[in-house]
Motif scaffolding. Sequence first.
Motif, PDB file in Angstrom:
ATOM      1  N   ALA A  32       1.059  -1.341  -0.064  1.00  0.00           N
ATOM      2  CA  ALA A  32      -0.334   0.284  -0.266  1.00  0.00           C
ATOM      3  C   ALA A  32       0.946   1.558  -0.095  1.00  0.00           C
ATOM      4  CB  ALA A  32      -1.028   0.050   1.349  1.00  0.00           C
ATOM      5  N   LEU A  33       2.425   1.581   0.880  1.00  0.00           N
ATOM      6  CA  LEU A  33       2.852   2.049   0.399  1.00  0.00           C
ATOM      7  C   LEU A  33       3.434   2.714  -0.637  1.00  0.00           C
ATOM      8  CD1 LEU A  33       4.183   1.851   4.777  1.00  0.00           C
ATOM      9  CD2 LEU A  33       2.956   3.273   3.256  1.00  0.00           C
ATOM     10  N   SER A  34       4.396   1.601  -0.879  1.00  0.00           N
ATOM     11  CA  SER A  34       4.808   1.679  -2.305  1.00  0.00           C
ATOM     12  C   SER A  34       3.899   1.849  -3.410  1.00  0.00           C
ATOM     13  CB  SER A  34       5.708   0.064  -2.336  1.00  0.00           C
ATOM     14  OG  SER A  34       4.257  -0.751  -3.503  1.00  0.00           O
ATOM     15  N   MET A  35       2.760   2.042  -2.785  1.00  0.00           N
ATOM     16  CA  MET A  35       1.874   2.236  -3.881  1.00  0.00           C
ATOM     17  C   MET A  35       1.224   4.007  -3.731  1.00  0.00           C
ATOM     18  SD  MET A  35      -0.648  -0.476  -5.854  1.00  0.00           S
ATOM     19  CE  MET A  35      -0.984  -1.416  -3.508  1.00  0.00           C
ATOM     20  N   LEU A  36       0.795   4.001  -2.933  1.00  0.00           N
ATOM     21  CA  LEU A  36       0.542   5.620  -2.431  1.00  0.00           C
ATOM     22  C   LEU A  36       1.660   6.655  -2.511  1.00  0.00           C
ATOM     23  CD1 LEU A  36      -1.924   4.924   0.450  1.00  0.00           C
ATOM     24  CD2 LEU A  36      -2.881   4.904  -1.411  1.00  0.00           C
ATOM     25  N   ALA A  37       2.709   6.340  -2.196  1.00  0.00           N
ATOM     26  CA  ALA A  37       3.920   7.019  -2.316  1.00  0.00           C
ATOM     27  C   ALA A  37       3.839   8.034  -3.863  1.00  0.00           C
ATOM     28  CB  ALA A  37       5.360   6.933  -1.014  1.00  0.00           C
ATOM     29  N   PRO A  38       4.066   7.292  -4.570  1.00  0.00           N
ATOM     30  CA  PRO A  38       4.304   7.688  -6.007  1.00  0.00           C
ATOM     31  C   PRO A  38       3.168   8.330  -6.674  1.00  0.00           C
ATOM     32  CG  PRO A  38       5.324   5.045  -6.127  1.00  0.00           C
ATOM     33  CD  PRO A  38       4.681   5.850  -4.677  1.00  0.00           C
ATOM     34  N   GLY A  39       1.908   7.676  -5.880  1.00  0.00           N
ATOM     35  CA  GLY A  39       0.069   8.385  -6.787  1.00  0.00           C
ATOM     36  C   GLY A  39      -0.329   7.438  -8.333  1.00  0.00           C
ATOM     37  N   ILE A  40       0.657   5.601  -7.745  1.00  0.00           N
ATOM     38  CA  ILE A  40       0.160   4.913  -8.526  1.00  0.00           C
ATOM     39  C   ILE A  40      -1.502   4.273  -8.351  1.00  0.00           C
ATOM     40  CG2 ILE A  40       0.827   2.533  -8.880  1.00  0.00           C
ATOM     41  CD1 ILE A  40       3.594   3.366  -8.849  1.00  0.00           C
ATOM     42  N   THR A  41      -2.228   3.965  -8.823  1.00  0.00           N
ATOM     43  CA  THR A  41      -3.587   3.379  -8.457  1.00  0.00           C
ATOM     44  C   THR A  41      -3.523   2.336  -9.041  1.00  0.00           C
ATOM     45  OG1 THR A  41      -4.458   4.022 -10.789  1.00  0.00           O
ATOM     46  CG2 THR A  41      -4.553   5.826  -8.858  1.00  0.00           C
ATOM     47  N   TYR A  42      -4.345   1.477  -8.130  1.00  0.00           N
ATOM     48  CA  TYR A  42      -4.362   0.065  -8.037  1.00  0.00           C
ATOM     49  C   TYR A  42      -4.881  -0.833  -9.621  1.00  0.00           C
ATOM     50  CZ  TYR A  42      -4.884  -0.310  -3.357  1.00  0.00           C
ATOM     51  OH  TYR A  42      -5.240  -0.971  -1.950  1.00  0.00           O
ATOM     52  N   ASP A  43      -5.985   0.234 -10.273  1.00  0.00           N
ATOM     53  CA  ASP A  43      -5.644  -0.093 -11.648  1.00  0.00           C
ATOM     54  C   ASP A  43      -4.563   0.282 -12.271  1.00  0.00           C
ATOM     55  OD1 ASP A  43      -6.456   2.622 -11.352  1.00  0.00           O
ATOM     56  OD2 ASP A  43      -7.243   2.746 -13.022  1.00  0.00           O
ATOM     57  N   ALA A  44      -3.816   0.865 -12.318  1.00  0.00           N
ATOM     58  CA  ALA A  44      -2.554   0.830 -13.293  1.00  0.00           C
ATOM     59  C   ALA A  44      -1.700  -0.100 -13.413  1.00  0.00           C
ATOM     60  CB  ALA A  44      -1.270   2.263 -12.766  1.00  0.00           C
ATOM     61  N   ILE A  45      -1.498  -1.064 -12.155  1.00  0.00           N
ATOM     62  CA  ILE A  45      -0.394  -2.425 -11.941  1.00  0.00           C
ATOM     63  C   ILE A  45      -1.305  -3.440 -13.002  1.00  0.00           C
ATOM     64  CG2 ILE A  45      -0.114  -3.662 -10.434  1.00  0.00           C
ATOM     65  CD1 ILE A  45       0.033  -1.642  -8.157  1.00  0.00           C
ATOM     66  N   GLU A  46      -0.336  -3.826 -13.787  1.00  0.00           N
ATOM     67  CA  GLU A  46      -0.649  -4.589 -14.463  1.00  0.00           C
ATOM     68  C   GLU A  46      -0.392  -6.278 -14.320  1.00  0.00           C
ATOM     69  OE1 GLU A  46      -0.680  -3.521 -18.704  1.00  0.00           O
ATOM     70  OE2 GLU A  46       0.113  -2.325 -17.643  1.00  0.00           O
ATOM     71  N   ALA A  47       0.754  -5.937 -13.744  1.00  0.00           N
ATOM     72  CA  ALA A  47       1.190  -7.555 -12.545  1.00  0.00           C
ATOM     73  C   ALA A  47       2.559  -7.601 -11.747  1.00  0.00           C
ATOM     74  CB  ALA A  47       2.384  -8.224 -13.825  1.00  0.00           C
ATOM     75  N   ALA A  48       2.387  -8.338 -10.828  1.00  0.00           N
ATOM     76  CA  ALA A  48       2.993  -8.186  -9.593  1.00  0.00           C
ATOM     77  C   ALA A  48       4.419  -9.615  -9.607  1.00  0.00           C
ATOM     78  CB  ALA A  48       2.361  -8.357  -8.377  1.00  0.00           C
ATOM     79  N   PHE A  49       5.396  -9.476  -9.108  1.00  0.00           N
ATOM     80  CA  PHE A  49       6.767 -10.668  -7.995  1.00  0.00           C
ATOM     81  C   PHE A  49       6.208 -10.223  -6.386  1.00  0.00           C
ATOM     82  CE2 PHE A  49       6.757  -9.603 -12.687  1.00  0.00           C
ATOM     83  CZ  PHE A  49       6.934 -10.660 -13.585  1.00  0.00           C
ATOM     84  N   VAL A  50       6.217 -11.288  -6.171  1.00  0.00           N
ATOM     85  CA  VAL A  50       6.270 -11.116  -4.908  1.00  0.00           C
ATOM     86  C   VAL A  50       7.267 -12.072  -4.330  1.00  0.00           C
ATOM     87  CG1 VAL A  50       5.466 -11.241  -2.862  1.00  0.00           C
ATOM     88  CG2 VAL A  50       3.715 -10.281  -4.753  1.00  0.00           C
ATOM     89  N   GLY A  51       8.438 -11.556  -3.329  1.00  0.00           N
ATOM     90  CA  GLY A  51       9.793 -12.229  -3.305  1.00  0.00           C
ATOM     91  C   GLY A  51       9.395 -12.786  -1.692  1.00  0.00           C
TER      92      GLY A  51
END
Length: 168
Positions: free
Chosen positions: A18-37
């Motif tokens: 949540a913090l990594s998206m909110l800080a630069p103003g990225i919205t949920y709908d902008a993210i097209e894929a995720a890699f979780v380590g």
Amino acid sequence: MQVHSGLFGTSLLSDAGALSMLAPGITYDAIEAAFVGYVFGASTCGQAALYQLGLTGIPITNVNNNCATGSTALFNAATLVRGGEARCALALGFERMAAGALGAGKNDAWQDRPSPIGPLMHAAARASPDADPGSLPMPRMFGAAAAEYFRTYGGGVECLAKIGEISC
């Protein structure tokens, strides 16, 4: 680094996501894929954490590459974007480890099979026969790998110092 001993990894990951998206103003709908380590977790921890954020409907890849897990997740996300397959990909990581050094399979949860680290530890013992067999296994393995590399290709500790200098 902040330690949150009372939280499980997926809760930490949700907070970090949540913090990594909110800080630069990225919205949920902008993210097209995720890699979780992560290394010490169930096979779908990435999905569990991102679903808590409400981030669904995208491919979520769980990444486990031991010491290189974070950089592998970041590499995969960057590769997807550079290749034009996504405009925005998220790379996150978390870990909830037990106290103490990693045991290199000594106290593995999976006692029903040989440790995949076993052959590396045997190679380390051959490469550095004078190493204390009671020392911590992972530093012993990495030290033996460096010693073998130097014997084969030349160089010494000054090479390691240069690597450290480049990394900083």
